[in-house]
Structures are given as C-alpha cells and as structure tokens.
Design a protein around this motif. Structure first.
Motif, short mmCIF file in Angstrom:
data_model
loop_
_atom_site.label_atom_id
_atom_site.label_comp_id
_atom_site.label_asym_id
_atom_site.label_seq_id
_atom_site.Cartn_x
_atom_site.Cartn_y
_atom_site.Cartn_z
N THR A 1 0.79 -3.90 -1.17
CA THR A 1 1.99 -2.93 -0.96
C THR A 1 2.14 -2.49 -2.44
OG1 THR A 1 3.39 -4.74 -1.11
CG2 THR A 1 2.93 -4.02 1.07
N TYR B 1 5.93 2.79 9.00
CA TYR B 1 6.90 3.08 8.04
C TYR B 1 8.16 2.53 8.58
CZ TYR B 1 3.51 6.42 5.80
OH TYR B 1 2.47 6.72 5.13
N ARG C 1 -5.26 3.71 1.45
CA ARG C 1 -4.53 4.41 0.33
C ARG C 1 -5.06 3.63 -0.78
NH1 ARG C 1 1.89 5.23 0.24
NH2 ARG C 1 1.23 6.61 1.98
N LEU D 1 5.96 1.73 3.53
CA LEU D 1 4.76 1.61 4.21
C LEU D 1 4.57 0.31 4.64
CD1 LEU D 1 1.98 2.79 5.65
CD2 LEU D 1 0.85 2.70 3.27
N ILE E 1 -2.43 0.99 4.35
CA ILE E 1 -2.30 0.64 2.89
C ILE E 1 -3.85 0.44 2.42
CG2 ILE E 1 -1.61 -1.72 1.68
CD1 ILE E 1 0.98 -1.85 3.45
N SER F 1 3.65 1.45 -1.84
CA SER F 1 4.13 1.74 -0.45
C SER F 1 5.43 2.15 -0.26
CB SER F 1 4.08 0.36 0.20
OG SER F 1 2.74 -0.13 0.12
N ALA G 1 -0.60 -0.04 -3.43
CA ALA G 1 -0.75 1.28 -2.66
C ALA G 1 0.53 2.31 -2.71
CB ALA G 1 -0.73 0.78 -1.02
#
Length: 523
Positions: free
Chosen positions: A197, A467, A490, A481, A487, A202, A200
């Motif tokens: 996370t 999300y 990305r 995210l 993830i 997130s 990414a």
C-alpha cells in the motif's frame, strides 16, 4: 286179471330195463374205446412233442454251452481288459501324481516369484513415497522460505521507502508481492500489505470541510460520495481525471450535521443535532423541524428506503420518503448511545446495556447486549452470521457463526465505525487508525491500513469496494485503495528498472535465482 296185468307189466319193465342196460353197456364200451383212442393219440402226440422237446433241449444245451464258452472267453477278455485298465489307471495315477508334484513346484515357484515381485513393488513404492516425501518436504521448505523471504522484503521495502529511496522501495515491494503471491503466502500479512500500500501510493486525501466530518454515504444513482460536517456542510464529491471534484450542496454553520442518507429515489437527507432534517431533491432544499425528537444524530432506512427512521437521544420519528412527511413519533424510556443494523433493520444501543431492534414504531424489542461495556459501533453480516460490537474503550467483540465471542485488541480509543466485507472486518477509531481484521484466521490480528493524525469519525466503501473513503475530525476526506490486484498493477506501472545483481544478492540472496521484476511488470 289184475294180477296178470301186473305181472305182465313187471315183466315189461324188467325187459325194458335189460334192454336199456344192454344199450347202456354198449354205449359205455364205445365211449371207453373212443376215450382210449383219444388217450393213445394224446400219448402219441406227447411222445412226438417230447422228442421235439428233447431235440430242442439238446440244441438249447448246445447253444447254452456255446454261450457259456463265449461268456467265458468274454470274461477272460474282460479280465484282461480290466487288468490293462488297472495298469493304465496306475500309470495315469503315477502321471497325475507327477503332474501334481510339478504343479505344486510351479505354484511354489509362482508364489515365490509373486512374493519377490510384491516385495520389489513395495520397495519401489516405498522408494517413490520417500522420494515424494523428500520432494514435498523440500517444496514445503522452499515455499516457507520464499514466503518468509516475501515478508522480509516487505519489511525492507517499508523501511527503505521511508528513508526516501522510493525507487528501490517500490522494487522490493513488488518482489515481496511476487514471492508471497507465487508461493501461496498471505498478501494481507502486515509486513507485505503495508509495503504494497505504501509503494502503490494507496492513500490520497483532500482537506475540504471546515468542520469535523461526521458521516459519509455513497449515492445509489451516481456512485458519488456525500459528506456532512458539524459545521453545517453538505458536500458531494467525485473523482475526475485523478482530481477530486466537490460540489457544495449546503453550507450553514447554524446546523450541526451528524448523519446523511442517500435514498434510492435520488433524494439526500441530512440530520442536524439541532433537530432539523434537511431534504435535498435536485436543486430543491427543504428543512423539516422535528419538534418531538431532541438531539437527533442518526438516520436509518426502513422498508427498503420507503421510510426513514430519525433517531434522537431519547425519541424516534418515522418519515415517509415519498412525501417527506413525518408519519409518527415515539418517546423512549432510555437514552440511545449508538445505532447499527441487524437483519436489515435499525438496532439501537442504550446506555444501560440493552439493545432494541426496530421493526415499526410500535414493534421494538428489548434485549441484553451480550458483552459488557458501552457499545459505540456495531456491524453484522446476515449471510455469514457474524457480528461485531465496538466498545468505548477501543476493544471489539467479534461473534462468529457459532456465537463464540472473541476479544479483538488493536485500537486505543473509542470505536467509531465497523463494516464487514465477506469475512473481512474493517474498523475505525478516534485513535486515527483504520484497521483490517481477517476473522477467518485462528488468531485474529489487526492490519493497519493507515494511521491518521486526526480522529476517524466514519468510513465507507465505494460502489465496487476497491476503495475506502474516510472522514476525519479535521475535515479531511481520504481515499484509500484496498484492492490487491489494483495495488499490484499500480506498483508494476511504477517500476522503472530491474535489480542489479549486487542489489539482488544483498536484499534477496545469492542462492535465489535472479528474477527481473520489470520484465514481469510488462507481461
């Protein structure tokens, strides 16, 4: 005269008698002669017959003698044949015995051969089993080693990313994902998940509201997000071109909004602690004052959204969403501290350890809460038969399908919101943490999705549940995210290069075959 006649008569009778006697004697003599002739003829015939019988008898004796001779010859032949048969039988018996002995020897040999084959087959199977066990043990050991490596790489990624080396941190995060995912590891392990996370990116956040965000909801028709604040703000948001687009629906600091509900008919309802219900229908705004409901703080839909239950601290009211008219109120004998939903109905928690399921204004149950303490948040899953009670001290009591209670410790302050997604439980708190719990695990431990510097008052999923949107006490709206496929995608897009051999040897290990993460990202 008479005497003479009598004499004459007597003489006549006598004469007749003599004549009759003579005739009889003559007749008897003839019959005797005839009888003798008959007997003579009979004797002659008998003599002839006896002669014939003697000849026949002699012939029969001759035949019988011939038959006796033939019988004796046949008997001798039968005896000879019997002796031959006995001799052949004895020979056959000897041959049979030899055949049986040969068969017995063959069977022994066959059994010995079968035993030897079975032993060889058993040894082969044992060897195969030992080989399979060795291969399985090696595979298990390799799998565990690679899963452990994935977690180690995740921890390294998180630390290196924090130092500012985002490029290397991202590469290590993706390597952590590859080793964990390819070998069946747990991608929600805190070391792996937090590295993913973070790499990414997130979380995105926007400081929008002037007041504390009290509630979030998603509109049914457009999928847009609604937020309300204690500063009298009602905003609608959507992401366009990667940017947050916000529409101000209402802003009046005289209101203190505590909850918002987006109805299926497109209307928006917001409840203010001041006792006002704001109804937004397109560009039309209507304000309804609830005289008999003091300090309302929660909205719960009824009958699939056809009615709306307004909940105050000690009273409730029912609103018809078609006409936006109050169709009934009820005063309660207890103080309501928090609300939730169970079996698709509103559930009220009072300050005396009781809970009340509302079917109608006149049909409200009264049950004891199965845990001690003040419930401040509640979540349930009807299909999975799960429930969670969030407490004022930050603990969570999780109830599984068998009604077994498990105490979950992870938050430090009052629980503000909880939500089930399948068997995954999400929770927020005034400690600023959004936690994720995998309730299917034997030991249920929290995974921190993110840590805010402000209180987390509420959160919700977007329509596809990829999300999570959060509302914070400082007026910040955050998008987080949580979909692992997105993830990973990305992160792949953010990888600019592969590991050098030196980096691979240092972080991954010389004994691990080199792997090009950038090549994998392009597949």
């Amino acid at each position: 005269m008479n005497r003479k006649n009598i004499i004459i008569g007597c003489m006549g009778v006598l004469l007749l008698s003599l004549v009759a006697g003579a005739l009889y004697m003559r007749q008897s003599h003839g019959e005797r002669i005839n009888e003798l002739e008959t007997q003579l003829n009979a004797l002659r015939e008998q003599a002839k017959k006896s002669a014939i019988d003697r000849r026949v008898s002699k012939q029969m004796e001759e035949i019988a003698f011939g038959q006796q001779t033939l019988s004796e010859e046949r008997s001798q032949e039968a005896i000879r044949q019997s002796e031959i048969a006995q001799e052949m039988t004895q020979r056959s018996e000897i041959e049979r015995q030899k055949a049986l002995e040969a068969q017995s020897i063959a069977e022994v040999s066959a059994n010995e051969a079968m035993t030897a084959y079975q032993m060889a087959e058993r040894q082969r199977l044992e060897a195969d089993e030992q080989r399979h066990q060795a291969e399985h043990a090696k595979l298990v050991a390799d799998t565990l080693n690679y899963i452990s490596l994935g977690r180690t790489l995740g921890s390294q990624s998180y630390a290196i990313y924090q130092t500012g080396d985002k490029e290397l941190g991202t590469m290590l995060a993706y390597a952590s994902y590859l080793f964990t995912n390819d070998y069946g590891g747990d991608l929600y392990n805190p070391a792996v998940f937090q590295a993913l996370t973070q790499a990414a990116g997130s979380r995105r956040y926007w400081s929008i509201h002037n007041g504390s965000i009290s509630r979030i909801d998603i509109t049914a028709k457009t999928g847009r997000m609604l937020t309300v604040s204690t500063y009298g703000e009602i905003f609608e948001h959507h992401i366009q071109g990667g940017q947050m687009q916000t529409t101000r629906l209402l802003s009046d600091k005289n209101y203190c909004f505590r909850d918002v509900y987006a109805a299926k008919n497109g209307k928006i309802y917001a409840i203010s602690f001041t006792g006002h219900l704001v109804v937004i229908d397109g560009k039309h705004i209507q304000v309804i004052y609830l005289e008999q409901v003091a300090k309302p703080f929660s909205l719960q839909y009824m009958n699939d959204g056809k009615q709306l239950l307004v909940i105050g601290e000690s009273s409730i009211a029912m609103v018809d969403t078609a006409s936006d008219k109050i169709i009934g109120t009820r005063q309660l004998s207890y103080h309501i501290a928090s609300t939730g939903r169970r079996d698709y109905k509103p559930l009220l928690f009072d300050n005396r350890g009781r809970m009340h399921l509302v079917s109608t204004l006149d049909d409200i149950t009264n049950e004891k809460v199965p845990v001690s303490g003040q419930v401040t948040a509640f979540a349930s899953s009807k299909n999975a038969h799960l429930a969670a009670y969030g407490m004022s001290d930050g603990t969570i009591w999780y109830s599984d399908a068998s009604n077994k209670m498990t105490k979950l410790i992870g938050h430090l302050s009052q629980i503000t919101k909880m939500k089930f997604n399948g068997r995954h439980l999400y929770s927020s708190s005034y400690d600023g943490k959004l936690l994720f719990w995998m309730t299917s695990e034997v030991q249920i431990k929290p995974i921190t999705l993110f840590q805010s510097n402000s209180w987390l008052n509420d959160f919700t999923f977007n329509s596809d549940k990829n999300y999570i949107w959060t509302g914070e006490h400082n007026g910040t709206v955050s998008e987080y995210l949580v979909s692992l496929p997105i993830i990973a995608q990305r992160i792949r897009q953010n990888i600019k290069r592969d590991f050098t051999q030196e980096e691979w040897n240092y972080y991954v290990g010389k004994s691990i075959p080199y792997r090009k993460v950038k090549v994998n990202s392009e597949k």
